[in-house]
Design a protein around this motif. Structure first.
Motif, PDB file in Angstrom:
ATOM      1  N   ARG A   1       9.104  10.468 -40.905  1.00 12.46           N
ATOM      2  CA  ARG A   1       8.431   9.207 -40.870  1.00 12.46           C
ATOM      3  C   ARG A   1       7.319   8.706 -39.972  1.00 12.46           C
ATOM      4  O   ARG A   1       6.428   8.386 -40.138  1.00 12.46           O
ATOM      5  CB  ARG A   1       9.577   8.143 -40.379  1.00 12.46           C
ATOM      6  CG  ARG A   1      10.547   7.539 -41.534  1.00 12.46           C
ATOM      7  CD  ARG A   1      11.609   6.848 -40.695  1.00 12.46           C
ATOM      8  NE  ARG A   1      12.686   6.678 -41.846  1.00 12.46           N
ATOM      9  CZ  ARG A   1      13.888   6.092 -41.587  1.00 12.46           C
ATOM     10  NH1 ARG A   1      14.232   5.791 -40.303  1.00 12.46           N
ATOM     11  NH2 ARG A   1      14.791   6.007 -42.523  1.00 12.46           N
ATOM     12  N   VAL A   2       7.453   9.628 -38.910  1.00 13.12           N
ATOM     13  CA  VAL A   2       6.376   9.628 -37.851  1.00 13.12           C
ATOM     14  C   VAL A   2       5.061  10.340 -38.545  1.00 13.12           C
ATOM     15  O   VAL A   2       3.780  10.027 -38.420  1.00 13.12           O
ATOM     16  CB  VAL A   2       6.649  10.423 -36.562  1.00 13.12           C
ATOM     17  CG1 VAL A   2       5.476  10.640 -35.641  1.00 13.12           C
ATOM     18  CG2 VAL A   2       7.755   9.569 -35.834  1.00 13.12           C
ATOM     19  N   HIS A   3       5.142  11.416 -39.203  1.00 12.50           N
ATOM     20  CA  HIS A   3       4.093  12.170 -40.024  1.00 12.50           C
ATOM     21  C   HIS A   3       3.479  11.206 -40.811  1.00 12.50           C
ATOM     22  O   HIS A   3       2.159  11.250 -40.965  1.00 12.50           O
ATOM     23  CB  HIS A   3       4.840  13.467 -40.532  1.00 12.50           C
ATOM     24  CG  HIS A   3       3.727  14.328 -40.972  1.00 12.50           C
ATOM     25  ND1 HIS A   3       3.010  15.271 -40.534  1.00 12.50           N
ATOM     26  CD2 HIS A   3       3.275  14.235 -42.441  1.00 12.50           C
ATOM     27  CE1 HIS A   3       2.001  15.851 -41.102  1.00 12.50           C
ATOM     28  NE2 HIS A   3       2.253  15.283 -42.468  1.00 12.50           N
ATOM     29  N   ARG A   4       4.241  10.549 -41.699  1.00 13.50           N
ATOM     30  CA  ARG A   4       3.731   9.639 -42.643  1.00 13.50           C
ATOM     31  C   ARG A   4       2.741   8.504 -42.128  1.00 13.50           C
ATOM     32  O   ARG A   4       1.693   7.991 -42.612  1.00 13.50           O
ATOM     33  CB  ARG A   4       4.739   9.083 -43.410  1.00 13.50           C
ATOM     34  CG  ARG A   4       5.114  10.017 -44.770  1.00 13.50           C
ATOM     35  CD  ARG A   4       6.179   9.185 -45.598  1.00 13.50           C
ATOM     36  NE  ARG A   4       7.074   8.323 -44.990  1.00 13.50           N
ATOM     37  CZ  ARG A   4       8.421   9.045 -45.124  1.00 13.50           C
ATOM     38  NH1 ARG A   4       8.642  10.240 -45.865  1.00 13.50           N
ATOM     39  NH2 ARG A   4       9.642   8.385 -44.871  1.00 13.50           N
TER      40      ARG A   4
ATOM     41  N   ASN B   1      -2.031   8.232 -41.628  1.00 12.40           N
ATOM     42  CA  ASN B   1      -2.934   6.955 -41.943  1.00 12.40           C
ATOM     43  C   ASN B   1      -3.857   6.612 -40.880  1.00 12.40           C
ATOM     44  O   ASN B   1      -4.691   5.884 -41.148  1.00 12.40           O
ATOM     45  CB  ASN B   1      -1.759   5.902 -42.005  1.00 12.40           C
ATOM     46  CG  ASN B   1      -0.858   5.836 -43.331  1.00 12.40           C
ATOM     47  OD1 ASN B   1      -1.564   6.244 -44.395  1.00 12.40           O
ATOM     48  ND2 ASN B   1       0.279   5.548 -43.305  1.00 12.40           N
ATOM     49  N   TYR B   2      -3.795   7.344 -39.851  1.00 12.71           N
ATOM     50  CA  TYR B   2      -4.449   6.932 -38.552  1.00 12.71           C
ATOM     51  C   TYR B   2      -5.283   8.352 -37.955  1.00 12.71           C
ATOM     52  O   TYR B   2      -6.212   7.870 -37.527  1.00 12.71           O
ATOM     53  CB  TYR B   2      -3.587   6.471 -37.302  1.00 12.71           C
ATOM     54  CG  TYR B   2      -2.705   5.346 -37.535  1.00 12.71           C
ATOM     55  CD1 TYR B   2      -3.696   4.076 -37.183  1.00 12.71           C
ATOM     56  CD2 TYR B   2      -1.660   5.089 -38.019  1.00 12.71           C
ATOM     57  CE1 TYR B   2      -3.059   2.952 -37.175  1.00 12.71           C
ATOM     58  CE2 TYR B   2      -1.001   3.858 -37.949  1.00 12.71           C
ATOM     59  CZ  TYR B   2      -1.690   2.762 -37.580  1.00 12.71           C
ATOM     60  OH  TYR B   2      -1.250   1.409 -37.845  1.00 12.71           O
TER      61      TYR B   2
ATOM     62  N   GLY C   1     -11.455   7.077 -33.061  1.00  9.35           N
ATOM     63  CA  GLY C   1     -11.610   5.849 -33.544  1.00  9.35           C
ATOM     64  C   GLY C   1     -11.922   5.034 -31.937  1.00  9.35           C
ATOM     65  O   GLY C   1     -12.315   5.654 -31.232  1.00  9.35           O
ATOM     66  N   SER C   2     -11.260   3.871 -32.172  1.00 11.32           N
ATOM     67  CA  SER C   2     -11.665   3.082 -31.014  1.00 11.32           C
ATOM     68  C   SER C   2     -10.429   3.020 -30.083  1.00 11.32           C
ATOM     69  O   SER C   2      -9.356   3.546 -30.722  1.00 11.32           O
ATOM     70  CB  SER C   2     -11.875   1.453 -31.420  1.00 11.32           C
ATOM     71  OG  SER C   2     -10.817   1.127 -32.108  1.00 11.32           O
ATOM     72  N   GLU C   3     -10.281   2.393 -28.904  1.00  9.74           N
ATOM     73  CA  GLU C   3      -9.190   2.216 -28.187  1.00  9.74           C
ATOM     74  C   GLU C   3      -8.062   1.325 -29.008  1.00  9.74           C
ATOM     75  O   GLU C   3      -6.778   1.496 -29.024  1.00  9.74           O
ATOM     76  CB  GLU C   3      -9.549   1.859 -26.910  1.00  9.74           C
ATOM     77  CG  GLU C   3     -10.294   2.863 -26.104  1.00  9.74           C
ATOM     78  CD  GLU C   3     -10.417   2.307 -24.662  1.00  9.74           C
ATOM     79  OE1 GLU C   3      -9.512   1.433 -24.040  1.00  9.74           O
ATOM     80  OE2 GLU C   3     -11.388   3.002 -23.989  1.00  9.74           O
ATOM     81  N   LYS C   4      -8.603   0.640 -29.881  1.00 12.10           N
ATOM     82  CA  LYS C   4      -7.911  -0.292 -30.466  1.00 12.10           C
ATOM     83  C   LYS C   4      -7.162   0.515 -31.710  1.00 12.10           C
ATOM     84  O   LYS C   4      -5.767   0.098 -32.055  1.00 12.10           O
ATOM     85  CB  LYS C   4      -8.567  -1.594 -31.187  1.00 12.10           C
ATOM     86  CG  LYS C   4      -7.950  -2.648 -31.825  1.00 12.10           C
ATOM     87  CD  LYS C   4      -8.797  -3.708 -32.136  1.00 12.10           C
ATOM     88  CE  LYS C   4      -7.991  -4.918 -32.925  1.00 12.10           C
ATOM     89  NZ  LYS C   4      -8.821  -5.896 -33.408  1.00 12.10           N
ATOM     90  N   ASP C   5      -7.909   1.245 -32.213  1.00  9.00           N
ATOM     91  CA  ASP C   5      -7.213   2.309 -33.291  1.00  9.00           C
ATOM     92  C   ASP C   5      -5.931   2.906 -32.657  1.00  9.00           C
ATOM     93  O   ASP C   5      -4.966   3.215 -33.070  1.00  9.00           O
ATOM     94  CB  ASP C   5      -8.433   2.994 -33.914  1.00  9.00           C
ATOM     95  CG  ASP C   5      -9.350   2.355 -34.698  1.00  9.00           C
ATOM     96  OD1 ASP C   5      -9.167   1.300 -35.191  1.00  9.00           O
ATOM     97  OD2 ASP C   5     -10.320   2.825 -34.775  1.00  9.00           O
TER      98      ASP C   5
ATOM     99  N   LEU D   1      -0.366   4.283 -31.804  1.00  9.47           N
ATOM    100  CA  LEU D   1       0.763   4.392 -31.110  1.00  9.47           C
ATOM    101  C   LEU D   1       1.984   3.221 -31.105  1.00  9.47           C
ATOM    102  O   LEU D   1       2.974   3.730 -31.045  1.00  9.47           O
ATOM    103  CB  LEU D   1       0.328   4.590 -29.603  1.00  9.47           C
ATOM    104  CG  LEU D   1      -0.684   5.620 -29.030  1.00  9.47           C
ATOM    105  CD1 LEU D   1      -1.145   5.637 -27.797  1.00  9.47           C
ATOM    106  CD2 LEU D   1       0.074   7.200 -29.567  1.00  9.47           C
ATOM    107  N   ALA D   2       1.414   2.080 -31.266  1.00 13.10           N
ATOM    108  CA  ALA D   2       2.298   1.281 -31.488  1.00 13.10           C
ATOM    109  C   ALA D   2       3.308   1.177 -32.737  1.00 13.10           C
ATOM    110  O   ALA D   2       4.522   1.066 -32.745  1.00 13.10           O
ATOM    111  CB  ALA D   2       1.673  -0.051 -31.579  1.00 13.10           C
ATOM    112  N   ALA D   3       2.709   1.934 -34.019  1.00 11.32           N
ATOM    113  CA  ALA D   3       3.362   2.145 -35.034  1.00 11.32           C
ATOM    114  C   ALA D   3       4.148   3.398 -34.915  1.00 11.32           C
ATOM    115  O   ALA D   3       5.470   3.396 -35.529  1.00 11.32           O
ATOM    116  CB  ALA D   3       2.398   2.353 -36.424  1.00 11.32           C
ATOM    117  N   ILE D   4       3.824   4.403 -34.151  1.00 10.39           N
ATOM    118  CA  ILE D   4       4.697   5.419 -33.900  1.00 10.39           C
ATOM    119  C   ILE D   4       5.955   4.906 -33.030  1.00 10.39           C
ATOM    120  O   ILE D   4       7.144   5.354 -33.527  1.00 10.39           O
ATOM    121  CB  ILE D   4       3.977   6.615 -33.080  1.00 10.39           C
ATOM    122  CG1 ILE D   4       2.942   7.222 -34.028  1.00 10.39           C
ATOM    123  CG2 ILE D   4       4.808   7.640 -32.566  1.00 10.39           C
ATOM    124  CD1 ILE D   4       2.059   8.284 -33.460  1.00 10.39           C
TER     125      ILE D   4
END
Length: 97
Positions: free
Chosen positions: A18-21, A25-26, A39-43, A48-51
């Motif tokens: 799941r983490v790899h998927r 994307n990022y 990318g940006s700090e927002k990216d 990190l929030a998704a992980i």
């Protein structure tokens, strides 16, 4: 644009997948559980929030290291790409050999 190296050690094979998927994307995979996020700090925050929603904070380890803008980026050893093939999604210093 900034660059970060993100690596993880996930103890459960299902969470690992799941983490790899999420990571693909990022960020660009460098090794199986090591990624380059440009990318940006927002990216980075979104990644990190998704992980964070997919790991077990008691047993899994995710680390993020900022890379210097003008720092040395070098690759040694066997290339993962065939000779003459350059992947332009990576910073130049990672694929020049």
């Amino acid at each position: 644009m900034h660059s970060w190296l993100i690596g993880y050690d996930i103890t459960c094979p299902r969470r690992l997948q799941r983490v790899h998927r999420v990571m693909v994307n990022y960020a660009t995979p460098i090794e199986y559980s090591v990624f380059l996020l440009v990318g940006s700090e927002k990216d980075l925050a979104h990644c990190l929030a998704a992980i964070n929603t997919r790991i077990d904070a008691r047993t899994d380890d995710v680390r993020c290291y900022p890379l210097p803008t003008r720092g040395l980026q070098e690759r040694v050893g066997c290339s993962t790409l065939p000779t003459g093939i350059q992947w332009s999604a990576l910073p130049a210093g990672l694929w020049l050999g």
